[in-house]
Design an enzyme around this catalytic site. Structure first.
Site, PDB file in Angstrom:
ATOM      1  N   LYS A  11       0.833  -1.210   0.000  1.00 30.23           N
ATOM      2  CA  LYS A  11       0.000   0.000   0.000  1.00 30.23           C
ATOM      3  C   LYS A  11       0.869   1.261   0.000  1.00 30.23           C
ATOM      4  CE  LYS A  11      -3.813  -2.328   2.395  1.00 30.23           C
ATOM      5  NZ  LYS A  11      -4.837  -2.177   3.453  1.00 30.23           N
ATOM      6  N   TYR A  51     -12.323  -2.507  -3.717  1.00 27.51           N
ATOM      7  CA  TYR A  51     -12.827  -2.735  -2.347  1.00 27.51           C
ATOM      8  C   TYR A  51     -14.361  -2.676  -2.300  1.00 27.51           C
ATOM      9  CZ  TYR A  51      -8.199  -2.477  -0.085  1.00 27.51           C
ATOM     10  OH  TYR A  51      -6.920  -2.726   0.350  1.00 27.51           O
ATOM     11  N   ASN A 114      -1.850  -0.075   6.952  1.00 23.60           N
ATOM     12  CA  ASN A 114      -1.360  -1.378   7.433  1.00 23.60           C
ATOM     13  C   ASN A 114      -0.455  -2.078   6.404  1.00 23.60           C
ATOM     14  OD1 ASN A 114      -3.356  -2.164   5.645  1.00 23.60           O
ATOM     15  ND2 ASN A 114      -4.383  -3.562   7.053  1.00 23.60           N
ATOM     16  N   HIS A 117      -1.986  -5.468   1.549  1.00 26.06           N
ATOM     17  CA  HIS A 117      -3.280  -6.139   1.385  1.00 26.06           C
ATOM     18  C   HIS A 117      -2.999  -7.525   0.833  1.00 26.06           C
ATOM     19  CE1 HIS A 117      -7.315  -7.147   0.077  1.00 26.06           C
ATOM     20  NE2 HIS A 117      -6.744  -7.605  -1.027  1.00 26.06           N
ATOM     21  N   GLU A 128      -9.770 -10.592  -7.398  1.00 25.76           N
ATOM     22  CA  GLU A 128      -8.708  -9.571  -7.283  1.00 25.76           C
ATOM     23  C   GLU A 128      -7.585  -9.739  -8.321  1.00 25.76           C
ATOM     24  OE1 GLU A 128      -7.443  -9.685  -3.188  1.00 25.76           O
ATOM     25  OE2 GLU A 128      -9.318  -8.790  -2.493  1.00 25.76           O
TER      26      GLU A 128
HETATM   27  P1  CMP Z   1      -7.227  -4.813   3.637  1.00 25.09           P
HETATM   28  O1  CMP Z   1      -6.731  -6.167   3.975  1.00 25.09           O
HETATM   29  O2  CMP Z   1      -6.619  -4.112   2.492  1.00 25.09           O
HETATM   30  O3  CMP Z   1      -8.802  -4.902   3.396  1.00 25.09           O
HETATM   31  C1  CMP Z   1      -9.686  -3.830   3.665  1.00 25.09           C
HETATM   32  C2  CMP Z   1      -9.006  -2.710   4.345  1.00 25.09           C
HETATM   33  O4  CMP Z   1      -9.861  -1.808   5.000  1.00 25.09           O
HETATM   34  C3  CMP Z   1      -8.123  -3.243   5.462  1.00 25.09           C
HETATM   35  O5  CMP Z   1      -7.014  -3.903   4.937  1.00 25.09           O
HETATM   36  C4  CMP Z   1      -7.829  -1.999   6.254  1.00 25.09           C
HETATM   37  O6  CMP Z   1      -6.742  -1.274   5.744  1.00 25.09           O
HETATM   38  C5  CMP Z   1      -9.114  -1.218   6.045  1.00 25.09           C
HETATM   39  N1  CMP Z   1      -9.904  -1.259   7.264  1.00 25.09           N
HETATM   40  C6  CMP Z   1     -10.465  -2.316   7.843  1.00 25.09           C
HETATM   41  N2  CMP Z   1     -11.116  -1.965   8.962  1.00 25.09           N
HETATM   42  C7  CMP Z   1     -10.946  -0.634   9.089  1.00 25.09           C
HETATM   43  C8  CMP Z   1     -11.376   0.312  10.033  1.00 25.09           C
HETATM   44  N3  CMP Z   1     -12.115  -0.055  11.082  1.00 25.09           N
HETATM   45  N4  CMP Z   1     -11.022   1.584   9.842  1.00 25.09           N
HETATM   46  C9  CMP Z   1     -10.278   1.951   8.758  1.00 25.09           C
HETATM   47  N5  CMP Z   1      -9.839   1.080   7.817  1.00 25.09           N
HETATM   48  C10 CMP Z   1     -10.171  -0.198   7.996  1.00 25.09           C
END
Ligand code: CMP
Length: 136
Positions: A11, A51, A114, A117, A128
């Site tokens: 990311k 998403y 984070n 993904h 995906e």
């Molecule tokens: P990812 O695995 O990319 O899939 C969906 C993404 O949404 C997740 O990682 C997080 O980065 C984001 N996400 C999930 N929960 C939250 C939350 N409560 N607040 C903000 N972002 C979120």
């Protein structure tokens, strides 16, 4: 163990923190092959399509904005049980819950920022992977 393919994205925060090499190295050391890779910057619309499963979530707008805020590295990983293997190497979505030694425990600062993904199921992977690599 079955050979599988999974989609991985480094990311914008991972690219910004210069951990592309570290992330890819972790996957390769775990026995996965990178079978496709590209760097791109998503549009808000492209991030929203990717998403779409989260479109009713309160964080959807922020997620789209964040994922389109800078370049990402998108890749397809292949190997034995690649979907679960990738998820173990990444750690829990919320870095506060991630096992020590995982990518998110080592590098991520929040549930949104984070670092990586990864597809969470075979169904997700089959949506995906062609989303970014229709030729595969
Ligand atoms: P990812 O695995 O990319 O899939 C969906 C993404 O949404 C997740 O990682 C997080 O980065 C984001 N996400 C999930 N929960 C939250 C939350 N409560 N607040 C903000 N972002 C979120």
């Amino acid at each position: 163990m079955k050979s599988e393919r999974t989609l991985s994205i480094i990311k914008p925060d991972g690219v910004e923190k210069s951990v592309i090499g570290d992330v890819v190295s972790r996957f390769e050391k775990a026995g996965m092959k990178v079978v496709a890779m590209t760097m791109l910057t998503m549009t808000d619309e492209q991030a929203g399509g990717f998403y779409a499963v989260h479109q009713e979530r309160p964080f959807f707008g922020e997620l789209k904005e964040y994922m389109s805020s800078g370049p990402v590295v998108v890749m397809v990983l292949e190997g034995p049980d690649a979907i679960d293997a990738n998820r173990k190497i990444m750690g829990a979505t919320d870095p506060a819950q991630a096992e020590p030694g995982t990518i998110r425990a080592d590098h991520a600062e929040s549930i949104e920022r984070n670092i990586v993904h990864g597809s969470d199921s075979p169904e997700s992977a089959s949506f995906e992977i062609p989303y970014f690599f229709p030729e595969l």
